[in-house]
Design an enzyme around this catalytic site. Structure first.
Site, PDB file in Angstrom:
ATOM      1  N   GLY A 107     -30.175 -56.263 -65.085  1.00  0.00           N
ATOM      2  CA  GLY A 107     -30.699 -57.085 -63.844  1.00  0.00           C
ATOM      3  C   GLY A 107     -30.118 -56.468 -62.774  1.00  0.00           C
ATOM      4  O   GLY A 107     -30.668 -56.461 -61.786  1.00  0.00           O
ATOM      5  N   ALA A 108     -28.785 -56.143 -62.640  1.00  0.00           N
ATOM      6  CA  ALA A 108     -28.232 -55.501 -61.241  1.00  0.00           C
ATOM      7  C   ALA A 108     -26.945 -54.926 -61.709  1.00  0.00           C
ATOM      8  O   ALA A 108     -26.259 -54.996 -62.612  1.00  0.00           O
ATOM      9  CB  ALA A 108     -28.421 -56.553 -60.163  1.00  0.00           C
ATOM     10  N   MET A 109     -26.371 -54.057 -60.691  1.00  0.00           N
ATOM     11  CA  MET A 109     -25.145 -53.746 -60.755  1.00  0.00           C
ATOM     12  C   MET A 109     -24.199 -53.785 -59.439  1.00  0.00           C
ATOM     13  O   MET A 109     -24.881 -53.550 -58.307  1.00  0.00           O
ATOM     14  CB  MET A 109     -25.343 -52.260 -61.052  1.00  0.00           C
ATOM     15  CG  MET A 109     -24.010 -51.260 -61.134  1.00  0.00           C
ATOM     16  SD  MET A 109     -22.718 -52.126 -62.507  1.00  0.00           S
ATOM     17  CE  MET A 109     -21.402 -51.283 -61.869  1.00  0.00           C
ATOM     18  N   GLU A 131     -23.820 -60.740 -58.269  1.00  0.00           N
ATOM     19  CA  GLU A 131     -23.159 -59.416 -57.807  1.00  0.00           C
ATOM     20  C   GLU A 131     -22.484 -59.270 -56.473  1.00  0.00           C
ATOM     21  O   GLU A 131     -21.474 -58.647 -56.491  1.00  0.00           O
ATOM     22  CB  GLU A 131     -24.511 -58.341 -57.785  1.00  0.00           C
ATOM     23  CG  GLU A 131     -25.402 -58.262 -58.935  1.00  0.00           C
ATOM     24  CD  GLU A 131     -24.897 -58.060 -60.324  1.00  0.00           C
ATOM     25  OE1 GLU A 131     -23.717 -57.253 -60.227  1.00  0.00           O
ATOM     26  OE2 GLU A 131     -25.258 -58.235 -61.113  1.00  0.00           O
ATOM     27  N   HIS A 177     -19.013 -60.385 -57.631  1.00  0.00           N
ATOM     28  CA  HIS A 177     -18.380 -59.385 -58.166  1.00  0.00           C
ATOM     29  C   HIS A 177     -17.352 -58.438 -57.021  1.00  0.00           C
ATOM     30  O   HIS A 177     -16.423 -57.720 -57.374  1.00  0.00           O
ATOM     31  CB  HIS A 177     -19.142 -58.181 -58.821  1.00  0.00           C
ATOM     32  CG  HIS A 177     -19.340 -58.286 -60.196  1.00  0.00           C
ATOM     33  ND1 HIS A 177     -18.208 -58.668 -61.383  1.00  0.00           N
ATOM     34  CD2 HIS A 177     -20.588 -58.356 -60.889  1.00  0.00           C
ATOM     35  CE1 HIS A 177     -19.018 -58.835 -62.393  1.00  0.00           C
ATOM     36  NE2 HIS A 177     -20.171 -58.841 -62.145  1.00  0.00           N
ATOM     37  N   GLU A 204     -17.309 -60.314 -65.636  1.00  0.00           N
ATOM     38  CA  GLU A 204     -18.435 -60.792 -66.113  1.00  0.00           C
ATOM     39  C   GLU A 204     -18.514 -62.291 -66.171  1.00  0.00           C
ATOM     40  O   GLU A 204     -19.306 -63.250 -65.566  1.00  0.00           O
ATOM     41  CB  GLU A 204     -19.052 -60.236 -67.418  1.00  0.00           C
ATOM     42  CG  GLU A 204     -19.447 -58.773 -67.007  1.00  0.00           C
ATOM     43  CD  GLU A 204     -20.108 -58.398 -65.697  1.00  0.00           C
ATOM     44  OE1 GLU A 204     -20.801 -59.288 -65.283  1.00  0.00           O
ATOM     45  OE2 GLU A 204     -20.237 -57.213 -65.921  1.00  0.00           O
TER      46      GLU A 204
END
Length: 841
Positions: free
Chosen positions: A262-264, A297, A300, A319
């Site tokens: 989905g994303a980083m 994200e 994070h 996560e």
């Protein structure tokens, strides 16, 4: 993937031997297949030797001013000897562009021929782009120097500098050093990206530039303002909750093509799948999922980037926290104020399904090497961890919990931590010893089951207990849960009373309910705080089946639906009965994500869990019901949109297929429903799987949509054709690794579709090719194939699927753990399906 693994013991030994200080990475990205990578690393050492990671071709190596023979580069490692207290290593290498979504991914847009690059380094793919000590606890400053075509934009962790001219067509971007981060969080994104910019003022008074970008041919569809609004809301929320300012100097979000996840959370340069740039109408579920992803994200940046796990067994620290905090922010800081209903229907359901597999593992699991890490990006690491954190916040108090987090960020900024570091701060803030909580919830796997047990005399409850069963858990766990009594009043299911109790041991008496009038529906875990399976008593289940649309409380309704789905999965409720309940719920469901999950569950119940003896008729019945719901629904509504597309996917009978075929010409559409570009591909794929069109029709559709998305959709349609020739063509391309990652994924979904009799001969060939695929393809591509080339429609059709999977495991005891895990999970899926089919018979 030979020679690319790294064990935890090796990482511990290397971290004890060296201390990384800074990197300078010079990249020339003007090539087509390969690029130049020159890395300078400064590091201290207390040992005489170590190794540096690199997947590429070494041209030269210089250590402390002396040339070293490139032959010391063996199996992705450069072995170094004769180290000093302080060392400077220069590695000149040639690396390869990838089309697998790993390392430096290269994509050429079929619309305008432009090239787009992005990096994806988690878990250990920075070594595909530059020489690096590839482990999370060797943080450093990273300085990138990038040469690329002048009309491109280049993004990294640091603010984008003004480029300097190299020649008539090329420029150089010299970035300033990054903050001290782990190598997997570094990033380069390059190409003629287009988008919008904004800024905000951080809680410490700094102005933070913001950017939102995508490739040029999609720019007209990029709703940058919406993305910015969500981002700004998240910034304000997280800075307040964490009592800690945003740690980096800018925040770019780039929607990139062919992205695997989905994303980083690359520090300050987040990459997001461009499927969240909506060229056609998107469901409300996907739009909400994009908002959750944006907030996940962003969370994070503190939890994972500012403070990072020491080793991958604490992946959950990244996560689970991002998952919990993203839903909390979504619920309290955005227009999506039913986030915990979304969480229950998606993340928590995902977690509970994963936690019942033989491959289940503790939230904190001992990860011995990189191959185990890849396997742990699952529902337990994300959904179960977030569920447990939700409980912990309720247990110690939100204000106390956030105070502990604030101190944790302050004390460990730019460092690496372990679970004990976090627990120490939470214990100090709360005054509560969390060691037992950690043991039961973080260090043990499995899922318990809670049932209501009551006696009723003369319409009055005379005894009430919550009975807890082990399920697949080693121990019974304590739960704080609500118990709701619901009555039918004027056609509505209304909450009459709710009590909150602590459930512990195998039986917990609930004396507060003794003397209450019996209820039409009794709901354990009302409010959805506890992480446990629940069951409904016979009366409550009957009420739910008859009156699922009558709930005033949408979360309670979703809890009941989740319990019913779990009963179906456990063969305690027939697939036919579940589809009847779910179809009734679909007609009155107004939560987009719950609606999406109901549609997915109905499809699985009808096509996999139903008895093969009456499956065809059940599938037709389900599709008829979906068409009818779409026809009755408000024109243009979310309900109509999702259900109409699902009806097209489920079309089976001649009349159903005739109808969706006519949709392509604009006829027989539900009133108010529009078939857009992506909707047309849904119909084409369904017609292909039914054998109603051929490859010529698919190619004709592709000519009208020769885009990246169109090419992926065309592959799915081709692979869906129910002929031995079509399946053979898809099988050969997939096993050979001929397709880019997203086209491979689409082809795999297509390969699963169609007549089970055509698929049956490929099952043994699939098992035979697994070890070769695993050794020759990258992890991402290999796990995609191993996971999705398995065809569930053949289960219960005469082939001993369960025996073949178990036999493969016996014959391949030395296979990679991640591969064995996939086959173990296929076996669990098969056993569950067979039990459900028997119950439905």
């Amino acid at each position: 993937m030979p020679g690319e693994n790294l064990t935890r013991s090796e990482a511990i030994e290397r971290a004890a031997a060296i201390a990384t200080e800074r990197y300078r990475i010079e990249l020339d990205l003007r090539g087509d297949d390969t690029f130049s990578s020159i890395t300078t690393i400064e590091f201290a050492a207390t040992a005489a030797e170590t190794f540096v990671d690199l997947i590429g071709t070494v041209n030269s190596i210089m250590l402390n001013g002396e040339q070293i023979d490139p032959s010391v580069h063996v199996d992705s490692r450069i072995h170094l000897t004769g180290l000093r207290d302080h060392n400077t290593l220069v590695v000149d290498a040639t690396c390869r562009f990838m089309n697998t979504g790993e390392g430096m991914h290269r994509f050429v847009d079929p619309v305008d021929g432009e090239t787009y690059l992005y990096t994806q380094f988690e878990v250990a793919d920075a070594r595909r782009v530059f020489a690096v000590f590839e482990q999370p606890d060797l943080k450093a400053e990273f300085t990138f120097d990038v040469t690329a075509p002048s009309h491109w934009q280049v993004f990294s962790n640091s603010p984008t500098p003004e480029p300097t001219t190299v020649d008539e067509t090329s420029s150089r971007w010299e970035f300033t050093p990054s903050e001290r981060i782990s190598s997997y969080l570094t990033a380069i994104v390059a190409g003629p990206y287009r988008g919008g910019t904004s800024e905000l003022v951080s809680s410490d008074g700094r102005t933070i530039p913001l950017g939102v970008y995508c490739r040029a041919s999609l720019a007209e569809h990029l709703d940058a303002d919406e993305v910015m609004d969500i981002t700004k809301a998240g910034f304000a929320f997280f800075e307040k909750e964490y009592s800690h300012p945003y740690p980096f100097r800018k925040y770019d979000q780039i929607f990139v093509p062919e992205f695997n996840a989905g994303a980083m959370e690359n520090a300050g340069a987040v990459t997001i799948t461009e499927t969240y740039v909506f060229r056609s109408r998107a469901t409300g579920a996907v739009i909400e999922r994009r908002a959750i992803t944006i907030l996940h994200e962003l969370a994070h940046m503190w939890f994972g980037d500012l403070v990072t796990m020491k080793w991958w067994d604490d992946l959950w620290l990244n996560e689970s926290f991002a998952e919990f905090m993203s839903h909390l922010a979504l619920d309290e800081a955005t227009r999506w104020n039913q986030a915990w209903q979304t969480f229950l229907a998606s993340e928590k359901s995902w977690a509970m399904n994963a936690d019942q597999l033989r491959s289940t593992h503790p939230i904190v699991s001992g990860v011995s090497d990189l191959e185990e890490v890849w396997a742990n990006f699952d529902g337990i690491t994300y959904g179960k961890g977030a569920s447990v954190l939700k409980q912990l916040v309720a247990y110690v108090g939100r204000e106390t919990f956030m105070a502990g987090l604030s101190e944790y960020f302050t004390k460990h900024s730019w460092k690496n931590t372990e679970l004990s570091d976090l627990l120490a701060e939470l214990e100090t803030a709360s005054g509560v010893d969390l060691s037992e909580w950690s043991r039961l919830w973080l260090e043990e796997s499995g899922l318990t089951l809670a049932r209501p047990e009551m006696t009723v005399e003369g319409g009055t409850i005379t005894g009430f207990s919550v009975v807890q069963e082990l399920g697949n858990s080693a121990n019974l766990r304590p739960h704080r849960m609500g118990i709701g009594l619901y009555d039918l009043e004027d056609g509505r299911l209304m909450l009459r009373r709710r009590v909150d109790v602590t459930v512990a041991g195998d039986r917990t008496a609930v004396d507060e309910l003794v003397g209450e009038a019996s209820a039409d529906l009794v709901l354990l875990n009302d409010g959805d705080l506890a992480y446990t399976k629940i069951r409904l008593d016979e009366t409550s289940l009957e009420t739910a089946v008859r009156h699922i649309g009558a709930f005033d409380d949408p979360l309670a309704r979703t809890l009941v639906l989740e319990a019913a789905w779990d009963m179906c999965r456990d063969a305690e409720m027939s697939a036919s009965s579940y589809t009847e309940l779910a179809l009734a719920a679909i007609e009155t469901e107004d939560h987009p994500t719950v609606l999406r999950m109901l549609l997915l569950n109905v499809a699985q119940a009808a096509t996999i869990y139903s008895s093969p003896a009456h499956r065809d008729s059940l599938v037709v019945t389900v599709a008829d019901a979906l068409f009818a719901i779409a026809d009755r629904a408000e024109g243009g509504s979310e309900l109509q949109f999702q259900v109409a597309l699902e009806a097209a996917r489920r079309a089976k009978s001649d009349s159903q297929l005739d109808r969706i075929d006519s949709w392509l010409d604009g006829a027989e559409l539900p009133t108010g429903f529009t078939l857009d570009t992506d909707g047309r591909w849904t119909v084409i794929q369904s017609l292909a799987a039914a054998g109603r069109i051929d490859e010529t029709a698919i190619e004709s559709e592709l000519k009208n949509d020769d885009t990246a998305t169109g090419r992926e959709a065309a592959w799915r349609a081709r692979a869906s054709l129910p002929t031995p020739e079509a399946k053979e063509s898809a099988f050969g391309a997939l096993v050979a690794g001929e397709l880019p990652n997203m086209q491979q994924r689409s082809a795999l979904f297509g390969f699963q579709a169609g007549d089970h009799r055509v698929l049956e001969p490929f099952f043994s060939r699939y098992l035979d090719c697994l070890t070769t695929v695993w050794s020759e393809q990258t992890y991402e591509m290999a796990q995609q194939l191993a996971t999705r080339m398995f065809t569930p429609s053949i289960i219960g059709r005469g082939i001993d699927v369960e025996g073949a999977l178990d036999g493969w495991l016996e014959e391949h005891e030395d296979a990679a753990p991640a591969l064995r895990r996939i086959i173990i999970e296929h076996g669990d899926y098969t056993r569950r399906a067979l039990a459900a089919q028997e119950a439905d018979a």
